[in-house]
Design an enzyme around this catalytic site. Structure first.
Site, PDB file in Angstrom:
ATOM      1  N   CYS A  31       0.820  -1.213   0.000  1.00 14.68           N
ATOM      2  CA  CYS A  31       0.000   0.000   0.000  1.00 14.68           C
ATOM      3  C   CYS A  31       0.855   1.264   0.000  1.00 14.68           C
ATOM      4  CB  CYS A  31      -0.941   0.000   1.197  1.00 14.68           C
ATOM      5  SG  CYS A  31      -0.119   0.047   2.789  1.00 14.68           S
TER       6      CYS A  31
ATOM      7  N   CYS B 276      12.759  -1.618   5.217  1.00 13.40           N
ATOM      8  CA  CYS B 276      11.632  -0.883   4.627  1.00 13.40           C
ATOM      9  C   CYS B 276      10.750  -0.429   5.786  1.00 13.40           C
ATOM     10  CB  CYS B 276      10.878  -1.737   3.617  1.00 13.40           C
ATOM     11  SG  CYS B 276      10.022  -3.158   4.333  1.00 13.40           S
TER      12      CYS B 276
END
Length: 357
Positions: free
Chosen positions: A182, A318
């Site tokens: 997302c 990340c």
């Protein structure tokens, strides 16, 4: 029960006071207080569900506000569960609101879910969905599913009265490199409101027995053309017989790699000399990052891999640990001799130690 408050519902033919009393006596756990959880909680609270449990361990961020409309700018940095309970309590003082300031995990899922009549899955990741499914099968609890991607959404009701489960529709968890992220693909702000409201509607129908449920049916909504489809699916007997949780609900990754948690990483003696590749987008990197990190977004990894020194250990990070796994899978194909370490939990875990810049 305040009959005046719910008058517009109780005068409905086919609903009435009896259905309202069922709502008042019900206990619903909402897993996730984000894009889907906000409309679910807002409407179930307003409609008179007696007890709402909220499970989440995230804080409000500025990037949440375009879709998580229960929160405001002054809430940024605060616990989502804490803010939600504060605002839902002001909306309806009759509701019993229970805070679970934690993510639902293999260690706590059965204990938390056991106290509720049903679950609304408002999470945003596959491991949590499969975990909720298995826990609900074990405990014989129905749950309402919702998912989003871009301009599209899905809704269904699983494990209701011996009906199909999530695994009957999606038998196996996808690999980490098979799912969209997302943070890279995004979602139109209004979509969670639409899908979350469908989830709230299905929840009310489960609790009251009113209407036809989406059990054994997957509702697909495409927002750009306002089109709906329904896909029917059947129960698979082995999926109804789950009696224990699986040893792990992590992604099935094809690549063998080393993982390191945030505390261990931040405690490295040679921390300043570590080669750390941050594969988030430039915008995410600008918002917060470790000062030693080099930003090579996942989308640019193939054309910029020459910037990485494969003779040294390559640490990859990340936001949550998903894209870093994808990055390692891509890199190891071209450099199987290199040594990769994935920072499990990503920046979400590192931020908890207060070391972001």
């Amino acid at each position: 029960m305040n009959l005046e408050r719910y008058n517009r519902q109780t005068i409905l033919s086919g609903f009435g006071i009896e259905a309202q009393q069922k709502l008042q006596g019900s206990r619903v756990l909402v897993v996730g207080a984000g894009g889907l959880g906000v409309p679910v909680l807002t409407y179930l609270n307003a409609m008179g569900v007696g007890t709402l449990g909220i499970a989440d361990n995230d804080v409000v961020s500025l990037s949440n506000l375009h879709r998580q409309v229960l929160f405001s700018e002054e809430d940024v940095g605060r616990s989502k569960v804490g803010v939600a309970i504060e605002k839902l309590g002001a909306q309806n003082s009759e509701t019993v609101l229970i805070a679970h300031n934690t993510f639902v995990t293999k260690e706590n899922a059965l204990k938390i879910i056991a106290d509720y009549d049903m679950v609304v899955d408002a999470s945003d990741n596959f491991p949590t969905r499969y975990l909720i499914n298995d826990a609900c099968v074990i405990l014989k609890k129905p749950f309402v599913y919702g998912a989003l991607h871009g301009f599209e959404g899905q809704v269904s009701v699983f494990n209701h009265d011996g009906g199909p489960t999530y695994r009957c529709l999606f038998p196996n968890m996808p690999k980490a490199d098979e799912i969209p992220d997302c943070n890279e693909n995004g979602v139109l702000g209004i979509l969670p409101g639409i899908i979350g409201n469908f989830q709230a509607l299905e929840t009310v129908k489960v609790l009251t027995g009113v209407g036809e449920l989406l059990a054994g049916k997957l509702l697909l909504f495409e927002g750009l053309s306002n089109t709906f489809q329904k896909i029917r699916f059947n129960a698979t007997s082995e999926n109804l017989k789950i009696d224990v949780l699986r040893p792990s609900y992590d992604f099935d990754c094809r690549t063998d790699y080393n993982a390191m948690d945030a505390e261990t990483f931040l405690g490295l003696e040679e921390f300043d000399n570590v080669q750390l590749i941050d594969v988030r987008t430039p915008k995410e990197f600008e918002q917060n990052h470790l000062k030693i990190a080099q930003n090579i977004p996942l989308s640019e990894l193939n054309i910029r891999r020459n910037e990485i020194n494969f003779d040294r250990s390559v640490y990859v990070v990340c936001q949550s640990g998903i894209r870093s796994k994808k990055a390692i899978e891509r890199l190891v194909n071209s450099r199987p001799d290199a040594y990769f370490i994935n920072l499990s939990g990503g920046m979400n875990q590192i931020k908890k130690h207060g070391v972001t810049y």
